[in-house]
Design a protein around this motif. Structure first.
Motif, PDB file in Angstrom:
ATOM      1  N   SER A 156       0.689  -1.195  -0.145  1.00 54.66           N
ATOM      2  CA  SER A 156      -0.065   0.066  -0.019  1.00 54.66           C
ATOM      3  C   SER A 156       0.813   1.340  -0.092  1.00 54.66           C
ATOM      4  N   THR A 157       2.008   1.277   0.849  1.00 54.56           N
ATOM      5  CA  THR A 157       2.716   2.237   0.891  1.00 54.56           C
ATOM      6  C   THR A 157       3.466   2.401  -0.427  1.00 54.56           C
ATOM      7  N   LEU A 158       3.935   1.401  -0.898  1.00 57.73           N
ATOM      8  CA  LEU A 158       4.697   1.680  -2.314  1.00 57.73           C
ATOM      9  C   LEU A 158       3.723   2.338  -3.287  1.00 57.73           C
ATOM     10  N   MET A 159       2.519   1.902  -3.392  1.00 52.01           N
ATOM     11  CA  MET A 159       1.448   2.545  -4.191  1.00 52.01           C
ATOM     12  C   MET A 159       1.349   4.057  -4.069  1.00 52.01           C
ATOM     13  N   CYS A 160       1.065   4.389  -2.705  1.00 56.64           N
ATOM     14  CA  CYS A 160       0.907   5.725  -2.235  1.00 56.64           C
ATOM     15  C   CYS A 160       1.937   6.539  -2.321  1.00 56.64           C
ATOM     16  N   MET A 161       3.482   6.143  -2.271  1.00 54.89           N
ATOM     17  CA  MET A 161       4.266   6.851  -2.670  1.00 54.89           C
ATOM     18  C   MET A 161       4.625   7.074  -4.056  1.00 54.89           C
ATOM     19  N   HIS A 162       4.185   5.942  -4.805  1.00 54.16           N
ATOM     20  CA  HIS A 162       4.324   6.574  -6.357  1.00 54.16           C
ATOM     21  C   HIS A 162       3.358   7.467  -6.851  1.00 54.16           C
ATOM     22  N   ARG A 163       2.104   7.557  -6.145  1.00 52.63           N
ATOM     23  CA  ARG A 163       1.170   8.389  -6.566  1.00 52.63           C
ATOM     24  C   ARG A 163       1.531   9.751  -6.110  1.00 52.63           C
ATOM     25  N   ALA A 164       1.820   9.963  -4.884  1.00 53.53           N
ATOM     26  CA  ALA A 164       2.171  11.053  -3.947  1.00 53.53           C
ATOM     27  C   ALA A 164       3.695  11.769  -4.570  1.00 53.53           C
ATOM     28  N   TYR A 165       4.650  11.110  -5.012  1.00 58.05           N
ATOM     29  CA  TYR A 165       5.889  11.606  -5.275  1.00 58.05           C
ATOM     30  C   TYR A 165       6.348  10.790  -6.641  1.00 58.05           C
ATOM     31  N   PRO A 166       5.591  10.994  -7.722  1.00 60.50           N
ATOM     32  CA  PRO A 166       5.955  10.188  -8.885  1.00 60.50           C
ATOM     33  C   PRO A 166       7.312  10.314  -9.647  1.00 60.50           C
ATOM     34  N   GLY A 167       7.978  11.409  -8.972  1.00 60.91           N
ATOM     35  CA  GLY A 167       9.148  11.736  -9.993  1.00 60.91           C
ATOM     36  C   GLY A 167      10.416  11.229  -9.066  1.00 60.91           C
ATOM     37  N   GLU A 168      10.185  10.497  -7.934  1.00 61.62           N
ATOM     38  CA  GLU A 168      11.016  10.387  -6.732  1.00 61.62           C
ATOM     39  C   GLU A 168      11.183   8.847  -6.692  1.00 61.62           C
ATOM     40  N   ARG A 169      11.434   8.181  -7.534  1.00 58.33           N
ATOM     41  CA  ARG A 169      11.682   6.707  -7.542  1.00 58.33           C
ATOM     42  C   ARG A 169      12.535   6.144  -6.333  1.00 58.33           C
ATOM     43  N   ASP A 170      13.649   6.588  -6.508  1.00 57.41           N
ATOM     44  CA  ASP A 170      14.770   6.091  -5.504  1.00 57.41           C
ATOM     45  C   ASP A 170      14.317   6.593  -4.094  1.00 57.41           C
ATOM     46  N   ASP A 171      13.996   7.781  -3.941  1.00 57.96           N
ATOM     47  CA  ASP A 171      13.671   8.197  -2.457  1.00 57.96           C
ATOM     48  C   ASP A 171      12.459   7.485  -2.182  1.00 57.96           C
ATOM     49  N   ASN A 172      11.425   7.148  -2.856  1.00 60.48           N
ATOM     50  CA  ASN A 172      10.247   6.297  -2.418  1.00 60.48           C
ATOM     51  C   ASN A 172      10.673   4.957  -2.053  1.00 60.48           C
ATOM     52  N   ILE A 173      11.540   4.312  -2.958  1.00 54.71           N
ATOM     53  CA  ILE A 173      11.964   2.915  -2.536  1.00 54.71           C
ATOM     54  C   ILE A 173      12.867   2.836  -1.160  1.00 54.71           C
ATOM     55  N   GLU A 174      13.720   3.920  -1.165  1.00 52.54           N
ATOM     56  CA  GLU A 174      14.414   3.912   0.041  1.00 52.54           C
ATOM     57  C   GLU A 174      13.280   3.860   1.153  1.00 52.54           C
ATOM     58  N   PHE A 175      12.551   4.864   1.189  1.00 53.75           N
ATOM     59  CA  PHE A 175      11.543   5.080   2.314  1.00 53.75           C
ATOM     60  C   PHE A 175      11.042   3.955   2.927  1.00 53.75           C
ATOM     61  N   VAL A 176      10.336   3.294   1.745  1.00 56.68           N
ATOM     62  CA  VAL A 176       9.808   2.016   2.149  1.00 56.68           C
ATOM     63  C   VAL A 176      10.634   0.832   2.652  1.00 56.68           C
ATOM     64  N   PHE A 177      11.755   0.769   2.190  1.00 54.94           N
ATOM     65  CA  PHE A 177      12.560  -0.438   2.579  1.00 54.94           C
ATOM     66  C   PHE A 177      13.268   0.317   4.208  1.00 54.94           C
ATOM     67  N   GLU A 178      13.401   1.538   4.349  1.00 55.24           N
ATOM     68  CA  GLU A 178      13.841   1.805   5.855  1.00 55.24           C
ATOM     69  C   GLU A 178      12.541   1.463   6.752  1.00 55.24           C
ATOM     70  N   MET A 179      11.407   1.662   6.066  1.00 56.16           N
ATOM     71  CA  MET A 179      10.338   1.412   7.126  1.00 56.16           C
ATOM     72  C   MET A 179      10.247  -0.008   7.433  1.00 56.16           C
ATOM     73  N   VAL A 180      10.385  -0.869   6.702  1.00 57.98           N
ATOM     74  CA  VAL A 180      10.402  -2.433   6.561  1.00 57.98           C
ATOM     75  C   VAL A 180      11.527  -2.735   7.617  1.00 57.98           C
ATOM     76  N   LYS A 181      12.954  -2.367   7.281  1.00 56.66           N
ATOM     77  CA  LYS A 181      13.911  -2.610   8.215  1.00 56.66           C
ATOM     78  C   LYS A 181      13.490  -2.244   9.598  1.00 56.66           C
ATOM     79  N   ARG A 182      13.030  -1.057   9.610  1.00 55.76           N
ATOM     80  CA  ARG A 182      12.980  -0.350  11.139  1.00 55.76           C
ATOM     81  C   ARG A 182      11.850  -1.370  11.830  1.00 55.76           C
ATOM     82  N   TYR A 183      10.804  -1.892  11.154  1.00 57.75           N
ATOM     83  CA  TYR A 183       9.933  -2.612  11.848  1.00 57.75           C
ATOM     84  C   TYR A 183      10.328  -4.040  12.225  1.00 57.75           C
ATOM     85  N   LEU A 184      11.257  -4.515  11.315  1.00 55.73           N
ATOM     86  CA  LEU A 184      11.695  -5.792  11.424  1.00 55.73           C
ATOM     87  C   LEU A 184      12.920  -5.947  12.375  1.00 55.73           C
ATOM     88  N   GLY A 185      13.407  -4.654  12.619  1.00 59.54           N
ATOM     89  CA  GLY A 185      14.377  -4.494  14.162  1.00 59.54           C
ATOM     90  C   GLY A 185      16.011  -4.665  13.556  1.00 59.54           C
TER      91      GLY A 185
END
Length: 185
Positions: A156-185
């Motif tokens: 869901s976050t990937l899709m939201c990031m794509h819609r909200a920040y369409p020209g910021e692929r790398d930042d969007n991917i990095e944000f989602v990846f960091e979110m997952v890493k923080r959750y997983l510990g």
């Protein structure tokens, strides 16, 4: 003798994906799709009886290709966290390349709910296997229901990031990846 067109179904699917992405399901018609594929409308109907069946095929084919990529990532080399990052990137890029087909799917209500659930489940089960691998490597235990919620949040976050920040692929991917890493510990 009828004219034989090489790779006709592939040309139809490419044209249909472009039309559905650009015009949406409702405004796409078989005439536009046939013209984009360089064939007559009658020829198109020989392959697909109606727009709904063509849309189903386009959507299904696009996810088949995505699942092949995701399976390759899951089987590939590297740590689980590296695979998770590649997984996130692949899903983001594939969703982006569909040019709004997912939104059209929901808006047009063309595909049965079971089909949508199957796709969702297929993504989640692949992602969950990567989470399990990471958690084993890290000695952490998170119950399955929470991992599936994490998968749902991630997609869901990937899709939201794509819609909200369409020209910021790398930042969007990095944000989602960091979110997952923080959750997983």
């Amino acid at each position: 003798m009828p004219k034989i067109i090489k790779d006709i179904e592939e040309k139809i699917l490419i044209s249909a994906m472009e039309a559905f992405g650009e015009y949406g399901y409702a405004k796409s018609d078989m005439k536009k799709i046939a013209a984009g594929a360089g064939i007559a409308v009658g020829t198109l109907y020989n392959y697909f009886p109606n727009k709904k069946e063509l849309f189903k095929k386009v959507f299904s084919k696009s996810w088949e290709m995505t699942f092949e990529k995701l399976d390759e990532i899951c089987r590939g080399s590297g740590s689980s966290i590296e695979k998770i990052e590649r997984f996130i990137t692949a899903v983001y890029d594939d969703v982006t390349s569909r040019k709004g087909l997912g939104k059209e799917l929901i808006r047009a209500d063309v595909l049965p709910m079971d089909f949508r659930k199957d796709i969702r489940s297929a993504i989640f089960s692949r992602l969950d296997s990567l989470f399990e691998g990471y958690l084993k490597e890290s000695g952490i235990d998170i119950e399955t229901s929470k991992r599936w919620r994490l998968s749902d949040s991630l997609i869901s976050t990937l899709m939201c990031m794509h819609r909200a920040y369409p020209g910021e692929r790398d930042d969007n991917i990095e944000f989602v990846f960091e979110m997952v890493k923080r959750y997983l510990g």
